[in-house]
Scaffold this active site. Structure first.
Site, PDB file in Angstrom:
ATOM      1  N   GLY A 180      -5.873  10.201   2.995  1.00  0.00           N
ATOM      2  CA  GLY A 180      -5.026   9.504   2.028  1.00  0.00           C
ATOM      3  C   GLY A 180      -5.794   8.686   1.011  1.00  0.00           C
TER       4      GLY A 180
ATOM      5  N   ARG B   4     -11.814  20.220  -0.485  1.00  0.00           N
ATOM      6  CA  ARG B   4     -11.231  20.980   0.627  1.00  0.00           C
ATOM      7  C   ARG B   4     -11.816  22.388   0.726  1.00  0.00           C
ATOM      8  NH1 ARG B   4      -5.045  18.618   0.552  1.00  0.00           N
ATOM      9  NH2 ARG B   4      -5.390  17.230   2.320  1.00  0.00           N
TER      10      ARG B   4
ATOM     11  N   LYS C  71       3.124  -0.150   2.269  1.00  0.00           N
ATOM     12  CA  LYS C  71       4.308  -0.446   3.079  1.00  0.00           C
ATOM     13  C   LYS C  71       4.056  -0.479   4.582  1.00  0.00           C
ATOM     14  CE  LYS C  71       7.537   1.983   0.062  1.00  0.00           C
ATOM     15  NZ  LYS C  71       8.162   3.310   0.117  1.00  0.00           N
TER      16      LYS C  71
ATOM     17  N   GLY D 177      -1.359  12.928   5.933  1.00  0.00           N
ATOM     18  CA  GLY D 177      -0.215  12.888   6.856  1.00  0.00           C
ATOM     19  C   GLY D 177      -0.623  13.240   8.274  1.00  0.00           C
TER      20      GLY D 177
HETATM   21  P1  AMP Z   1      -0.329   3.950   1.178  1.00  0.00           P
HETATM   22  O1  AMP Z   1      -0.032   5.252   0.501  1.00  0.00           O
HETATM   23  O2  AMP Z   1       0.788   3.366   1.928  1.00  0.00           O
HETATM   24  O3  AMP Z   1      -1.641   3.989   1.953  1.00  0.00           O
HETATM   25  O4  AMP Z   1      -0.547   2.915   0.012  1.00  0.00           O
HETATM   26  C1  AMP Z   1      -1.540   3.040  -0.929  1.00  0.00           C
HETATM   27  C2  AMP Z   1      -1.135   2.224  -2.105  1.00  0.00           C
HETATM   28  O5  AMP Z   1      -0.985   0.874  -1.732  1.00  0.00           O
HETATM   29  C3  AMP Z   1      -2.139   2.248  -3.226  1.00  0.00           C
HETATM   30  O6  AMP Z   1      -1.577   2.912  -4.324  1.00  0.00           O
HETATM   31  C4  AMP Z   1      -2.366   0.765  -3.531  1.00  0.00           C
HETATM   32  O7  AMP Z   1      -2.370   0.493  -4.907  1.00  0.00           O
HETATM   33  C5  AMP Z   1      -1.174   0.128  -2.892  1.00  0.00           C
HETATM   34  N1  AMP Z   1      -1.408  -1.304  -2.586  1.00  0.00           N
HETATM   35  C6  AMP Z   1      -2.433  -1.845  -1.925  1.00  0.00           C
HETATM   36  N2  AMP Z   1      -2.328  -3.198  -1.936  1.00  0.00           N
HETATM   37  C7  AMP Z   1      -1.239  -3.515  -2.631  1.00  0.00           C
HETATM   38  C8  AMP Z   1      -0.611  -4.743  -3.017  1.00  0.00           C
HETATM   39  N3  AMP Z   1      -1.132  -5.911  -2.651  1.00  0.00           N
HETATM   40  N4  AMP Z   1       0.512  -4.683  -3.746  1.00  0.00           N
HETATM   41  C9  AMP Z   1       1.039  -3.488  -4.109  1.00  0.00           C
HETATM   42  N5  AMP Z   1       0.496  -2.295  -3.780  1.00  0.00           N
HETATM   43  C10 AMP Z   1      -0.625  -2.310  -3.062  1.00  0.00           C
END
Ligand code: AMP
Length: 397
Positions: free
Chosen positions: A354, A36, A203, A377
């Site tokens: 992210g 950054r 999620k 974000g």
């Molecule tokens: P996000 O912050 O929502 O973009 O999520 C990122 C996180 O999703 C990372 O830490 C990944 O390890 C997790 N992730 C990706 N695929 C899976 C999966 N199949 N099961 C559980 N966590 C996952």
């Protein structure tokens, strides 16, 4: 861009307030990634080279108590900036008052002053994060013009962005802000088609707005990662112990209906019994996840399918890893997505900050994308189609 940019400003002899995003990861006072700071250099150098007096400020971490101050001081950042800039950076360890005002009054053209973490102002009543009108007014009074280069906080109206803009004649975008707005805004508002989005992460709930907006704007939405299993469940598939948001299954059904074939889900998965890198794994088709297994990565057939869907794409936006990339045995899908995008000819490829940004950088693909956003974000909210207050506050051209 229909907003003022730094090159539109007369800077010579002016006190130039520059909101940078120096919210860098730190471990025991040591910066672990200075990306950054590096990204902010063009704007800072431009002010210096054009005879402006650069007054820099940023937030760092969260500051709720007096104890939080020590570990969130910007002093180490000022030092690193000095090395990168090859020029003296006068660090002022306060956020207001005589010491800061004297330092600014003593500046010569081309000098650089940086003051302490803007969130030190949050200790007595969230003045920075709550956009306290007096604070924005005070900081605005320290300068002649304002350059906002902090895309990472543009989705929040804080005193150090919107608050200053409301109290100063001219706010312009710095070079980094301009780049972010042009690439992410451009992809969402005016994409070259075919426009393909790849969404992953854990999620669905975090990305509902993004999926809804991109279903309208994109030609295809490829979904991977943990969130795919909520969609599987919506289709009546057995998902074993895979991550799933049961309260979002109905929503996933609606999205699939609305998508009218635009949503593409993984056709195979790497599954294991435990959420553990060493847990023995196997590849199974989408309709064959055993009850005592969980999906932790996309399989090879999915990557082939994604490759087919990406063929000929002119714009690609990617947010969220398609597997548990932190575990080497389940990082293959995410690496394969990096590889697919790196080899896509004639396409604008954008990573929306992210985890997918850190995955691509740590896997060595940093230079292979058209743009990797510095704001997690902020880029998500931009992809949702929301107006970012920090961007809206930049003076119109
Ligand atoms: P996000 O912050 O929502 O973009 O999520 C990122 C996180 O999703 C990372 O830490 C990944 O390890 C997790 N992730 C990706 N695929 C899976 C999966 N199949 N099961 C559980 N966590 C996952």
């Amino acid at each position: 861009m229909k907003k003022l940019i730094i090159t539109d400003l007369e800077l010579k002899g002016k006190k130039v307030l520059v909101r940078v995003d120096f919210n860098v990861p730190m471990k025991e006072g040591v910066i672990t990634n200075d990306n950054r700071i590096v990204q902010a250099l063009p704007t800072i150098k431009y002010v210096v080279d054009n005879g402006g007096k650069a007054i820099l400020f940023s937030h760092l971490g969260r500051v709720k108590t007096e104890e939080d101050k020590a570990k969130n001081s910007l002093a180490p950042v000022a030092k690193r900036l000095e090395e990168l800039l090859g020029k003296k950076v006068v660090f002022v360890p306060v956020t207001r008052g005589k010491e800061l005002e004297d330092a600014i009054n003593n500046m010569q053209n081309g000098d650089v002053v940086m003051f302490e973490n803007t969130r030190f102002e949050d200790i007595n009543g969230k003045k920075e994060s709550g956009n306290d009108p007096e604070l924005g007014k005070y900081w605005a009074s320290l300068g002649d013009v304002f350059v906002n280069d902090a895309f990472g906080t543009a989705h929040r109206a804080h005193a150090s962005n919107s608050g200053i803009s409301a109290n100063i004649k001219q706010t312009a975008a710095g070079f980094l802000m301009k780049k972010e707005v042009e690439f992410i805004g451009g992809a969402v508002d005016n994409p070259k088609h075919p426009f393909v989005a790849i969404l992953g992460g854990s999620k669905v709930s975090d990305k509902i707005g993004v999926i809804e907006n991109l279903l309208v704007k994109a030609d295809k939405v490829l979904i991977g990662g943990g969130m795919a299993y909520t969609f599987y469940k919506a289709q009546g598939l057995e998902i074993g112990k895979s991550i799933c948001e049961d309260d979002k299954v109905e929503l996933a059904k609606e999205l699939l209906k609305k998508a009218n074939g635009k949503i593409v889900l993984p056709v195979d998965n790497v599954v294991a019994k435990e959420f553990n890198n060493d847990s023995p794994s196997m590849v199974v088709p989408a309709n064959a996840i055993p009850a005592d297994y969980m999906g932790l990565d996309c399989g090879p057939a999915t990557i082939e399918l994604f490759k087919k869907e990406l063929k000929g794409a002119k714009t690609v936006v990617w947010n969220g890893p398609v597997g548990v990339f932190e575990m080497p045995n389940f990082a293959k899908g995410t690496k394969a997505v990096c590889e697919l995008l790196a080899n896509l000819e004639g396409a604008i490829t954008i990573i929306g900050g992210g985890d997918s940004a850190s995955a691509a950088i740590s896997m060595g693909y940093e230079s292979k994308f058209t743009h990797i956003s510095t704001g997690g974000g902020a880029s998500l909210e931009y992809l949702e189609g929301k107006v970012l207050p920090g961007v809206a506050a930049i003076t119109d051209k």
